[in-house]
Design an enzyme around this catalytic site. Structure first.
Site, mmCIF file in Angstrom:
data_model
loop_
_atom_site.group_PDB
_atom_site.id
_atom_site.type_symbol
_atom_site.label_atom_id
_atom_site.label_comp_id
_atom_site.label_asym_id
_atom_site.label_seq_id
_atom_site.Cartn_x
_atom_site.Cartn_y
_atom_site.Cartn_z
ATOM 1 N N VAL A 11 5.195 -8.059 -5.320
ATOM 2 C CA VAL A 11 6.301 -7.253 -4.803
ATOM 3 C C VAL A 11 7.308 -8.123 -4.056
ATOM 4 C CG1 VAL A 11 6.910 -5.410 -3.189
ATOM 5 C CG2 VAL A 11 4.960 -5.135 -4.703
ATOM 6 N N LYS A 35 0.989 -21.610 -1.638
ATOM 7 C CA LYS A 35 1.990 -20.755 -2.306
ATOM 8 C C LYS A 35 3.397 -21.213 -1.943
ATOM 9 C CE LYS A 35 0.227 -16.104 -3.053
ATOM 10 N NZ LYS A 35 0.354 -14.731 -2.592
ATOM 11 N N GLU A 150 8.158 0.621 -3.222
ATOM 12 C CA GLU A 150 8.511 -0.076 -4.449
ATOM 13 C C GLU A 150 7.777 0.542 -5.615
ATOM 14 O OE1 GLU A 150 10.713 -1.638 -6.153
ATOM 15 O OE2 GLU A 150 10.968 -2.504 -4.157
ATOM 16 N N ARG A 153 6.531 -2.118 -11.901
ATOM 17 C CA ARG A 153 5.327 -2.294 -12.720
ATOM 18 C C ARG A 153 5.215 -3.763 -13.074
ATOM 19 N NH1 ARG A 153 7.441 1.258 -17.368
ATOM 20 N NH2 ARG A 153 9.281 0.305 -16.466
ATOM 21 N N GLY A 272 -7.094 5.130 -23.594
ATOM 22 C CA GLY A 272 -7.582 3.757 -23.717
ATOM 23 C C GLY A 272 -8.867 3.573 -22.949
ATOM 24 N N GLY A 276 -6.276 -0.069 -14.708
ATOM 25 C CA GLY A 276 -6.772 -1.083 -13.766
ATOM 26 C C GLY A 276 -5.590 -1.575 -12.961
ATOM 27 N N CYS A 279 -2.829 -1.828 -8.178
ATOM 28 C CA CYS A 279 -2.281 -0.653 -7.477
ATOM 29 C C CYS A 279 -3.092 0.624 -7.647
ATOM 30 C CB CYS A 279 -0.852 -0.413 -7.930
ATOM 31 S SG CYS A 279 0.257 -1.638 -7.263
HETATM 32 C C1 UDX Z 1 1.817 0.796 -11.175
HETATM 33 C C2 UDX Z 1 2.963 1.805 -11.128
HETATM 34 O O1 UDX Z 1 3.349 2.160 -12.463
HETATM 35 C C3 UDX Z 1 4.134 1.248 -10.351
HETATM 36 O O2 UDX Z 1 5.172 2.208 -10.247
HETATM 37 C C4 UDX Z 1 3.651 0.847 -8.968
HETATM 38 O O3 UDX Z 1 4.700 0.259 -8.219
HETATM 39 C C5 UDX Z 1 2.495 -0.136 -9.072
HETATM 40 O O4 UDX Z 1 1.451 0.427 -9.861
HETATM 41 P P1 UDX Z 1 1.247 -1.402 -12.576
HETATM 42 O O5 UDX Z 1 -0.035 -1.444 -11.812
HETATM 43 O O6 UDX Z 1 2.023 -2.654 -12.729
HETATM 44 O O7 UDX Z 1 2.257 -0.334 -11.920
HETATM 45 O O8 UDX Z 1 0.903 -0.903 -14.050
HETATM 46 P P2 UDX Z 1 1.160 0.392 -14.937
HETATM 47 O O9 UDX Z 1 2.122 0.073 -16.001
HETATM 48 O O10 UDX Z 1 1.459 1.570 -14.116
HETATM 49 O O11 UDX Z 1 -0.278 0.546 -15.624
HETATM 50 C C6 UDX Z 1 -1.444 0.741 -14.815
HETATM 51 C C7 UDX Z 1 -2.675 0.813 -15.677
HETATM 52 O O12 UDX Z 1 -2.687 2.015 -16.432
HETATM 53 C C8 UDX Z 1 -2.817 -0.314 -16.698
HETATM 54 O O13 UDX Z 1 -4.168 -0.733 -16.744
HETATM 55 C C9 UDX Z 1 -2.403 0.326 -18.005
HETATM 56 O O14 UDX Z 1 -2.989 -0.300 -19.128
HETATM 57 C C10 UDX Z 1 -2.928 1.739 -17.809
HETATM 58 N N1 UDX Z 1 -2.213 2.761 -18.602
HETATM 59 C C11 UDX Z 1 -0.890 2.996 -18.405
HETATM 60 C C12 UDX Z 1 -2.923 3.516 -19.522
HETATM 61 O O15 UDX Z 1 -4.132 3.334 -19.708
HETATM 62 N N2 UDX Z 1 -2.260 4.497 -20.220
HETATM 63 C C13 UDX Z 1 -0.935 4.752 -20.039
HETATM 64 O O16 UDX Z 1 -0.415 5.658 -20.718
HETATM 65 C C14 UDX Z 1 -0.225 3.977 -19.116
#
Ligand code: UDX
Length: 492
Positions: A11, A35, A150, A153, A272, A276, A279
């Site tokens: 972030v 870092k 925030e 993704r 699926g 994971g 977040c």
């Molecule tokens: C998420 C939120 O989307 C974002 O707004 C927030 O700020 C942080 O957390 P992120 O963790 O980057 O973002 O991933 P995201 O695209 O949301 O996917 C999360 C998980 O859900 C992944 O493992 C993804 O594979 C899974 N997923 C997502 C599914 O299994 N099916 C879907 O339809 C969408």
């Protein structure tokens, strides 16, 4: 505006680079020396599309790095806190990093500044941060604490920041609100998008961001509630996919029927092996803890988590259904990261599944376009080998498993994959491939909530008697699936 961003994780790093991109002078602070040095020397510590370009564009100009927090805060009008909030013992967020940032910057607030919380935090965190600042000597009229969650993704974080659908400003005073409005003005009035040197979004059409101003508490809740709702959508569709498997329906058809209702929509309805990442798992347990502390038992969230955990088990059962025994099998695996487009393996279902396969006696050859080195840190076994391509992972394997939704996997040459595999079997935990295409390539194909693709004479031996009664029994499949050792008779 001069802005200090504290914390150079996903972030902080993305926000820092993007705030520089829209015209601010940013100091990105990290007290982790390794870092900090990596950033100063021009490295981009995470795999995130377009981020290296933005860092190169602004490094040393509008974006500088520092490991001196108090000094950076003193030089800026706004301080963004983007440090980690890992889960503590009972699932609640550990806010000690947030608190120590507040303590450390207090001495630097000798004129009006806004302290902005971007880390995902429980309700009341803004109030606590303000209290810590005041307890450490900050004059009441010199500071406001704002929550500005925030929604980035991983994998699309830069475009999410620069082309957001909404910007939430949780401020308790008009003065603080106007500072935040000024920070985001280029995105809200569209002036950023008129600049010749702007970062160009790959899509041609977009809408200007909606600015939502709320109290700090509401903003804090918006972030948790958004993530919980998205996770709930995923668990919901996964539960529906499970029913599809039982009754022989097709989740693609069901998803189309559900998603075309505009009130529901298609997004985040992809079944699926479960969600994971850094977040959803963390935020769901923290949100549950917030509810518990208020005296409300938010059991729906428990169920969302439970369904998510079951998906990994379901996938493993599918693997066993396709391969019978796992002991001694050699499996090609595509994917380690928790989703495509990132090298992040935190809470990745792929990692848990690979660990279970190895524990059941299989050897694994895994390929991931970006996450191999992070994968090695969490998965070490002499039965796991890391391949350099899809085809190397597939070569000589008893089956190929797809665990992450990388585009590269979608577009691979599956006739070559079929020829490289020892047996033409693919088990797709992300529904990335088309069953029709697999059928045309004579590949036995198993996915989530969709009918299996297998030649008629290779019916599922575990299916109900009526289902298989028309077909020859499993024994006809001997050439491909001969048990390899006596151990293999021990089906779990
Ligand atoms: C998420 C939120 O989307 C974002 O707004 C927030 O700020 C942080 O957390 P992120 O963790 O980057 O973002 O991933 P995201 O695209 O949301 O996917 C999360 C998980 O859900 C992944 O493992 C993804 O594979 C899974 N997923 C997502 C599914 O299994 N099916 C879907 O339809 C969408």
């Amino acid at each position: 505006m001069r802005i200090a961003v504290v914390g150079s994780g996903y972030v902080g790093l993305v926000a820092g680079a993007c705030l520089a991109e829209i015209g601010h002078d940013v100091i990105l602070v990290d007290n982790n020396q390794a870092k900090y040095l990596a950033l100063v020397s021009g490295e981009c510590p995470i795999h995130e599309q377009y981020l290296p370009d933005l860092l190169d564009k602004h490094r040393g100009r509008r974006l500088i790095f520092s490991n001196k927090l108090a000094q950076a805060a003193a030089a800026c009008d706004a301080v963004i806190i983007a440090v980690g909030t890992p889960p503590a013992s009972h699932g609640e967020a550990d806010l000690s990093y947030v608190e120590s940032v507040a303590r450390e910057i207090a001495s630097s607030i000798d004129r009006y500044k806004v302290v902005i919380g971007k880390s995902t935090v429980p309700v009341y965190t803004s109030d606590w941060v303000r209290r810590v600042l005041l307890l450490n000597g900050v004059r009441e009229d010199l500071v406001d604490v704002v929550s500005n969650p925030e929604f980035l993704r991983e994998g699309t974080a830069v475009t999410d920041f620069l082309y957001p659908d909404r910007i939430v400003i949780g401020a308790n005073t008009p003065r603080a609100c106007s500072v935040l409005e000024e920070i985001y003005r280029p995105l809200v009035d569209g002036s950023y998008y008129e600049r010749e040197d702007r970062f160009r979004f790959p899509l041609s059409e977009f809408r200007l961001a909606k600015l939502i101003t709320t109290t700090a508490k509401s903003a804090e809740l918006i972030k948790y509630a958004s993530n919980a709702f998205l996770a709930m959508k995923i668990s919901f569709i996964n539960a529906v996919a499970t029913i599809c498997d039982f009754v022989g329906a097709d989740i693609d058809e069901v998803r189309e029927g559900i998603g075309s209702d505009e009130r529901i929509g298609y997004k985040f309805l992809n079944p699926g092996i479960g969600y994971g990442g850094s977040c959803f798992p963390k935020d769901l347990s923290a949100y549950h803890a917030v509810a518990r502390e208020c005296g409300y038992d938010f059991r729906l969230l428990e169920e969302v988590v439970e369904i998510n955990n079951q998906q990994r088990e379901r996938f493993l059962r599918k693997v066993q259904k396709a391969l019978w025994t796992l002991n001694g099998k050699r499996l090609g695996v595509l994917g380690l990261s928790f989703k495509g487009g990132t090298d992040d393996v935190r809470e990745s279902p792929a990692v848990t599944i690979i660990a279970s396969l190895v524990q059941k006696g299989a050897t694994v050859c895994v390929y991931d376009p970006a996450a191999a080195s992070r994968g090695r840190e969490v998965l070490s076994s002499d039965r796991i080998r890391y391949a350099k391509s899809i085809y190397e992972a597939a070569e000589g394997a008893d089956a190929l498993l797809i665990l992450t939704d990388w585009d590269e996997f979608r577009h691979a040459d599956y006739s070559l994959v079929r020829d490289l595999l020892k047996y033409p079997i693919i088990i797709d935990g992300r529904n990335l491939l088309s069953p029709e295409k697999m059928r045309a390539l004579s590949i036995m194909y198993f996915s989530m909530g969709r009918p299996d693709v297998r030649p008629l004479h290779m019916a599922d031996p575990t299916a109900s008697r009526t289902e298989v009664s028309q077909e020859p029994i499993y024994g006809t499949y001997q050439p491909a699936m001969e048990p390899e050792s006596d151990d293999s008779a021990l089906v779990e």
